[in-house]
Design an enzyme around this catalytic site. Structure first.
Site, PDB file in Angstrom:
ATOM      1  N   ARG A   1      52.193  55.877  68.611  1.00 54.80           N
ATOM      2  CA  ARG A   1      50.956  56.736  68.182  1.00 54.80           C
ATOM      3  C   ARG A   1      50.723  56.347  66.916  1.00 54.80           C
ATOM      4  O   ARG A   1      51.336  56.031  66.080  1.00 54.80           O
ATOM      5  CB  ARG A   1      51.665  58.186  68.307  1.00 54.80           C
ATOM      6  CG  ARG A   1      50.515  59.166  68.026  1.00 54.80           C
ATOM      7  CD  ARG A   1      49.375  59.242  69.030  1.00 54.80           C
ATOM      8  NE  ARG A   1      48.820  60.523  68.750  1.00 54.80           N
ATOM      9  CZ  ARG A   1      47.261  61.127  69.362  1.00 54.80           C
ATOM     10  NH1 ARG A   1      46.868  59.932  70.231  1.00 54.80           N
ATOM     11  NH2 ARG A   1      46.912  62.075  69.275  1.00 54.80           N
TER      12      ARG A   1
ATOM     13  N   THR B   1      40.114  56.112  76.396  1.00 61.08           N
ATOM     14  CA  THR B   1      41.550  55.971  76.496  1.00 61.08           C
ATOM     15  C   THR B   1      41.726  55.219  77.977  1.00 61.08           C
ATOM     16  O   THR B   1      40.906  55.230  78.913  1.00 61.08           O
ATOM     17  CB  THR B   1      42.222  57.633  76.687  1.00 61.08           C
ATOM     18  OG1 THR B   1      42.124  57.990  75.449  1.00 61.08           O
ATOM     19  CG2 THR B   1      43.736  57.625  77.330  1.00 61.08           C
TER      20      THR B   1
ATOM     21  N   ASN C   1      41.083  57.234  71.241  1.00 59.59           N
ATOM     22  CA  ASN C   1      40.517  58.569  71.230  1.00 59.59           C
ATOM     23  C   ASN C   1      38.874  58.375  71.812  1.00 59.59           C
ATOM     24  O   ASN C   1      38.764  58.239  72.762  1.00 59.59           O
ATOM     25  CB  ASN C   1      40.519  58.993  69.956  1.00 59.59           C
ATOM     26  CG  ASN C   1      40.533  60.677  69.958  1.00 59.59           C
ATOM     27  OD1 ASN C   1      40.694  61.213  71.126  1.00 59.59           O
ATOM     28  ND2 ASN C   1      39.996  61.117  68.946  1.00 59.59           N
TER      29      ASN C   1
ATOM     30  N   ASP D   1      42.333  64.186  66.192  1.00 61.10           N
ATOM     31  CA  ASP D   1      43.657  64.983  67.196  1.00 61.10           C
ATOM     32  C   ASP D   1      44.546  65.860  66.283  1.00 61.10           C
ATOM     33  O   ASP D   1      45.313  66.900  66.848  1.00 61.10           O
ATOM     34  CB  ASP D   1      44.538  64.112  68.002  1.00 61.10           C
ATOM     35  CG  ASP D   1      43.812  63.654  69.108  1.00 61.10           C
ATOM     36  OD1 ASP D   1      42.668  64.091  69.645  1.00 61.10           O
ATOM     37  OD2 ASP D   1      44.368  62.815  70.028  1.00 61.10           O
TER      38      ASP D   1
HETATM   39  O1  DON Z   1      45.612  61.411  72.401  1.00 57.12           O
HETATM   40  C1  DON Z   1      45.009  62.295  73.034  1.00 57.12           C
HETATM   41  O2  DON Z   1      45.307  63.308  73.696  1.00 57.12           O
HETATM   42  C2  DON Z   1      43.776  62.060  73.198  1.00 57.12           C
HETATM   43  N1  DON Z   1      43.267  61.434  71.840  1.00 57.12           N
HETATM   44  C3  DON Z   1      43.507  61.276  74.208  1.00 57.12           C
HETATM   45  C4  DON Z   1      41.949  60.929  74.428  1.00 57.12           C
HETATM   46  C5  DON Z   1      41.416  60.709  75.769  1.00 57.12           C
HETATM   47  O3  DON Z   1      42.151  60.763  76.600  1.00 57.12           O
HETATM   48  C6  DON Z   1      39.916  60.377  75.801  1.00 57.12           C
HETATM   49  N2  DON Z   1      39.674  60.313  77.304  1.00 57.12           N
HETATM   50  N3  DON Z   1      38.985  60.055  77.917  1.00 57.12           N
END
Ligand code: DON
Length: 570
Positions: free
Chosen positions: A107, A380, A400, A422
């Site tokens: 991350r 993502t 993101n 986030d």
């Molecule tokens: O880490 C996370 O929970 C989000 N930043 C994930 C983003 C995401 O899945 C966007 N997709 N469609």
């Protein structure tokens, strides 16, 4: 559809218990029981070029971890709007040799000079654009470090070999597809705002058209440098300097130590026993495993799937609501907080929490708020890989939002994430997924923002399911619904698990979201009649990539979410 997908009764379910125990013992004792069959290649990704890159590496004798590196790099090239070297992610591995499940946390981390005030206006309110677009939105990337770690610790082939397919894809270019065009249409102005981004990802400042070729020479050079010199080439020296110069010229606060000190962390995955199934998923700083654990524990307390005259999905929705309530109240980077993980996933706690559930909808406003932390009682991407040696990988990677922050560094072709969004910026104020949080997930230097990404393994008498999906805050509920389908419905194979209609509740906003064209009026009314607010969302969501392997042997099946194929994702 009004029939619930998990119609299996408890009686039928228990009939499998003995067979399961024998089978599970065999899987654990013979981790190599899952084997590739000739040319079979068990890789599920969101892009055919990434799947091809991974299959090529397996055919060269690479293992699932080599293939995971090849796929990660190829996705960075083929789906730049979804993941990439400028982003982060999580890898859940099963290592056959040690018979262990390992979680790699790649991350992104907040830069050391960041403060929450950088994202607030004079009245202390979050300024959305700052955490969503441009330099301040970008956190320090983790994907290059994950590539290095996977290769050094688990891979069998040299980095030069595993990165070769992605380098040639970036250099020779690939045809843009409908998903690339759709993501570009969503954020065209963001792409136009940054000159390097516009130069690479737009054609004369406008969105590419079907059939246009996307070539990324600078990214090919960056990948080549990494393949020749290792990942230090990314975090130190000319690439790092270029990233820092670009970010800081656009108002960011990156320092060379932010990059040179970045490390992935291996963490203990979350394990959940649900009936006779064992579910392994992402630990903090992903909320995925804990939210899944809580939802499943509450469902156990409620004797799911037994019904008492209310629609069975009511219980699933209530379990989602309770688990997301605790996500908002208790979850954040475990390296910065004392988080009561064991309590949150315990059956004693689930038993107390399940008292909120009745035969009508609980009001989210009646649950403890983010200010109350007392314990009572297309963008993502996801891929799954199974190799012929008994190893497997589930990985969810992200920048993101679509094309992340929109900022590409001057000379590296690296597009940066917008994962600072986030964090919970302002207590109780929603982020782009309307998720709320508190100080557990506040902006702090060097901290990782809370995530929902949930690479997951489900092991049951039916075998092994490796799964995950993009979809922001809805990721965890998608994994939950697919897990329930797989565990409770004897006919739920990988194809059904990735296809079943989806609904979602995340505590706040207090409403059930449901996919369009998936649930009939009677289903909606049955929930409305007991007090749920149901919103039929404007499009379907997710792009799940799963592999199912029957116990003992070659019988694996790859399943790609039909939503990804027909291009209606996110
Ligand atoms: O880490 C996370 O929970 C989000 N930043 C994930 C983003 C995401 O899945 C966007 N997709 N469609």
């Amino acid at each position: 559809m009004s029939e619930s997908p998990w119609f299996m009764t408890r009686t039928v379910f228990t009939k499998f218990a003995i067979a399961y125990a024998v089978t599970m013992a065999a899987i654990i004792a013979h981790p190599q029981a899952i084997a590739n069959d000739g040319d079979a290649c068990f890789i599920a990704t969101a892009h055919p070029k990434a799947t091809a890159a991974g299959c090529k590496i397996l055919s060269k004798g690479g293992n699932a971890f080599d293939a995971a590196v090849a796929v990660t790099a190829a996705l960075a090239v083929a789906e730049p709007y979804a993941s990439g070297l400028g982003g982060g992610g999580f890898y859940l591995l099963h290592v056959s040799e040690s018979n262990k499940d390992i979680f790699i946390d790649a991350r992104e981390k907040a830069p050391m000079e960041i403060t929450e005030s950088a994202f607030l206006d004079n009245e202390g309110n979050p300024v959305k654009e700052k955490s969503r677009e441009g330099a301040l939105a970008a956190a320090i990337p983790g994907i290059p470090a994950a590539i290095g770690h996977l290769n050094r610790r688990y891979g069998a082939l040299p980095l030069k070999v595993v990165l070769a397919p992605a380098i040639s894809l970036a250099e020779n270019g690939l045809e843009v597809d409908a998903r690339f065009i759709r993501a570009s249409n969503w954020v065209t102005e963001r792409l136009q705002r940054f000159s390097k981004t516009s130069e690479i990802f737009l054609k004369n400042g406008e969105v590419f058209e079907d059939g246009d070729i996307l070539t990324q020479r600078a990214l090919a050079d960056t990948l080549r440098k990494i393949s020749e010199r290792g990942v230090d080439a990314f975090y130190k020296g000319e690439i790092a300097e270029d990233l820092i110069a670009t970010v800081n010229r656009h108002g960011g606060v990156w320092r060379s130590e932010d990059l040179s000190n970045y490390r992935v962390v291996e963490r203990e995955p979350i394990k959940i026993q649900y009936g006779d199934s064992e579910i392994t998923s992402a630990p903090l700083p992903s909320s995925g495993g804990l939210v899944l654990a809580q939802a499943l524990q509450v469902l156990k307390e409620l004797n799911f799937p037994a019904t008492t005259g209310v629609p069975i999905d009511h219980y699933v929705i209530e379990a989602m609501r309770l688990a997301y309530n605790d996500r908002a109240r208790f979850m954040g980077d475990p390296d910065f907080n004392q988080i009561p993980v064991d309590t949150l996933k315990s059956s004693e706690y689930a038993s107390k929490r399940s008292r909120y559930v009745s035969n009508s909808a609980t009001k989210s406003a009646d649950l403890p708020s983010v200010k109350n932390i007392a314990i009572e009682g297309e963008e993502t991407t996801h891929f799954s890989i199974v190799d012929g040696y008994g190893n497997y990988v589930a990985a969810t990677l992200s920048v993101n939002g679509p094309f992340g922050s929109g900022l590409t560094s001057d000379n590296t072709g690296v597009l940066l994430n917008n994962h600072m969004d986030d964090f919970a910026i302002g207590v109780g104020k929603g982020n782009s997924y309307k998720l709320v949080g508190n100080s557990f997930n506040s902006v702090e230097p060097g901290k990782r923002p809370l995530s929902s990404m949930s690479p997951t393994f489900v092991r049951s008498e039916k075998g092994l399911l490796v799964l995950g999906t993009p979809g922001g805050s809805r990721i965890i509920t998608m994994v939950l619904l697919s897990t329930l389908c797989y565990v409770h419905d004897p006919h739920c194979d990988a194809d059904k698990a990735v296809s079943i209609p989806r609904y979602h509740h995340q505590y706040l906003p207090d409403r059930v979201q449901a996919e369009p064209e998936s649930f009939d009026r009677a289903w909606v009314e049955s929930l409305e009649n007991i007090g749920h607010k149901v919103e039929i969302y404007r499009r379907k969501w997710g792009n799940m990539q799963a592999i199912h392997c029957a116990p003992f042997g070659v019988d694996c099946r790859v399943a790609n979410d039909p939503r990804g194929r027909i291009g209606v994702v996110f």
